[in-house]
Enzyme design. Structure first.
Site, PDB file in Angstrom:
ATOM      1  N   SER A  30       0.843  -1.191   0.000  1.00 41.06           N
ATOM      2  CA  SER A  30       0.000   0.000   0.000  1.00 41.06           C
ATOM      3  C   SER A  30       0.878   1.240   0.000  1.00 41.06           C
ATOM      4  O   SER A  30       1.932   1.264   0.645  1.00 41.06           O
ATOM      5  CB  SER A  30      -0.883   0.015   1.247  1.00 41.06           C
ATOM      6  OG  SER A  30      -1.559   1.249   1.380  1.00 41.06           O
ATOM      7  N   TYR A  43      -2.535  -1.930  10.202  1.00 37.53           N
ATOM      8  CA  TYR A  43      -2.440  -2.051   8.744  1.00 37.53           C
ATOM      9  C   TYR A  43      -1.045  -1.638   8.276  1.00 37.53           C
ATOM     10  O   TYR A  43      -0.404  -2.351   7.500  1.00 37.53           O
ATOM     11  CB  TYR A  43      -3.512  -1.184   8.083  1.00 37.53           C
ATOM     12  CG  TYR A  43      -3.534  -1.277   6.577  1.00 37.53           C
ATOM     13  CD1 TYR A  43      -4.125  -2.367   5.947  1.00 37.53           C
ATOM     14  CD2 TYR A  43      -2.985  -0.266   5.787  1.00 37.53           C
ATOM     15  CE1 TYR A  43      -4.167  -2.454   4.566  1.00 37.53           C
ATOM     16  CE2 TYR A  43      -3.021  -0.356   4.410  1.00 37.53           C
ATOM     17  CZ  TYR A  43      -3.614  -1.449   3.798  1.00 37.53           C
ATOM     18  OH  TYR A  43      -3.637  -1.523   2.423  1.00 37.53           O
TER      19      TYR A  43
END
Length: 144
Positions: A30, A43
């Site tokens: 990401s 995350y």
């Protein structure tokens, strides 16, 4: 979860890849790893660990002709992207953000898939240990 599952899977696939003329591992991370936004601890930690795994494997497997790279998309127009936009902005879908994006739209799954296809193609035969951000310039933008 992001890194442990990938570690187990790659561990099972590497023996076969090492026997081939070329092997490819592409980890999907990401663009958030670059900015480490607030409220994203678990995350961000998971994706950072995934990237650490990828870069370690790239160095370990280069002699076996196994290419290991990372693709790091920004917000993508998927169900997960829609849930994120709804939770953070109260909007129903990523589509409402299109006009504000540097290239005029939110990243589509095909944008990410195209980079992955390149990385596993002969055209990327000399590419390993790289992180490619697919965010339409959001991080490069003066407003991003």
């Amino acid at each position: 979860m992001h890194a442990l599952g990938a570690h187990r899977l790659v561990g099972r696939l590497l023996p076969g890849m090492r026997e081939a003329a070329r092997g490819d591992v592409v980890m999907i991370s990401s663009s958030e790893v670059s900015s480490m936004q607030a409220l994203g601890g678990p995350y961000n930690m998971g994706k950072a660990a995934l990237e650490a795994l990828a870069f370690t494997l790239a160095k370990e497997e280069i002699g076996n002709h196994v290419h290991v790279n990372v693709v790091a998309p920004g917000l993508v127009a998927t169900d997960m992207g829609d849930r994120l936009v709804q939770a953070k902005l109260g909007e129903s879908s990523t589509a409402v953000l299109d006009a504000g994006m540097p290239l005029g739209r939110v990243c589509q799954p095909e944008d990410v898939a195209s980079v992955v296809r390149f990385l596993v193609s002969p055209a990327a035969g000399y590419v390993t240990g790289q992180r490619i951000v697919v965010d339409g310039g959001a991080n490069a933008s003066p407003t991003g």
